[in-house]
Design a protein around this motif. Sequence first.
Motif, short mmCIF file in Angstrom:
data_model
loop_
_atom_site.label_atom_id
_atom_site.label_comp_id
_atom_site.label_asym_id
_atom_site.label_seq_id
_atom_site.Cartn_x
_atom_site.Cartn_y
_atom_site.Cartn_z
N ALA A 248 27.62 2.98 5.29
CA ALA A 248 27.77 1.79 6.12
C ALA A 248 28.30 2.15 7.49
N ALA A 249 27.85 1.38 8.49
CA ALA A 249 28.35 1.59 9.85
C ALA A 249 29.84 1.38 9.91
N GLY A 250 30.38 0.58 9.01
CA GLY A 250 31.80 0.28 9.03
C GLY A 250 32.65 1.26 8.26
N LYS B 45 35.40 -6.64 7.91
CA LYS B 45 35.50 -6.24 6.50
C LYS B 45 36.51 -7.14 5.78
N LEU B 46 35.98 -8.10 5.04
CA LEU B 46 36.80 -9.02 4.25
C LEU B 46 36.02 -9.43 3.01
N PRO B 47 36.70 -9.71 1.92
CA PRO B 47 35.99 -10.24 0.75
C PRO B 47 35.50 -11.66 1.05
N GLN B 48 34.38 -12.02 0.47
CA GLN B 48 33.86 -13.38 0.66
C GLN B 48 34.62 -14.33 -0.27
N ARG C 294 30.83 -5.53 1.83
CA ARG C 294 31.91 -6.51 1.81
C ARG C 294 32.40 -6.85 3.21
N GLN C 295 31.47 -7.36 4.02
CA GLN C 295 31.85 -7.74 5.37
C GLN C 295 31.03 -8.93 5.85
N TYR C 296 31.71 -9.78 6.62
CA TYR C 296 31.06 -10.91 7.27
C TYR C 296 30.42 -10.43 8.56
#
Length: 234
Positions: free
Chosen positions: A100-102, A177-180, A203-205
Amino acid sequence: MLLIDDDNDVRYEVEIQLGATNESHIIRTLEYWDIEKRRYPHSEHVAVIVAEDITTRFFNVISLFNGFIPIVALRVAAIDLGDNNVTLMFTKVLDHQVRAAGEDEESGIVADREYWEKASRPEMMALMDDLLSLIHETDPSVGLNYNQQYVGLMTESRATNYVTFVPKKNQVNVAIKLPQTDTHDSEIEETGLKVNRYDKRYRQYWLVAQPGMSDHTRQMMRNLFREACRRYMS
């Protein structure tokens, strides 16, 4: 074939072959992927192989690239339904798995600010800087880390990508990066901020930021940045 998902800015370079996979089939697939990736470096690209038979030998070869080059392999079968009716059935035998890019380990070619100024507009770069200032209220140690596919965060020489940016011509796409959760969904919905998508894999918005954000929207972004930072540090 070139298939485009406009909503998520993903391009699929699809190579279709009659019969079983072979060397030239795989090489052409990777070549098409590389050509389009160079033409549109700010989009996400996925190489797709479609064949009647993906043999064990070539499945193993394809798997070697997975994680470095996003590849999807599909086996296709034509089924005779009778009365001159034929349907196609596709079976996914390999799905793309890429870093992932993050994530902390950087991927792609390192770019610079000038690279992104040419790819977007001054107003969008200013908006990204403004969003960074909101992050600085919680984590003043981070700076921007310019890469070919995204602009991440960096503390000294270490990537700290709990937030990443992709400046466009008329907006800045922001990954947090946050849980939905229902709480996050309702908070974002109340501000009217557009949610591009929630990436369940990473796991990111993915939110869409545009100039002229209201104070309420800025406060919401500040809160999301603060929570993402807290989760990352813990």
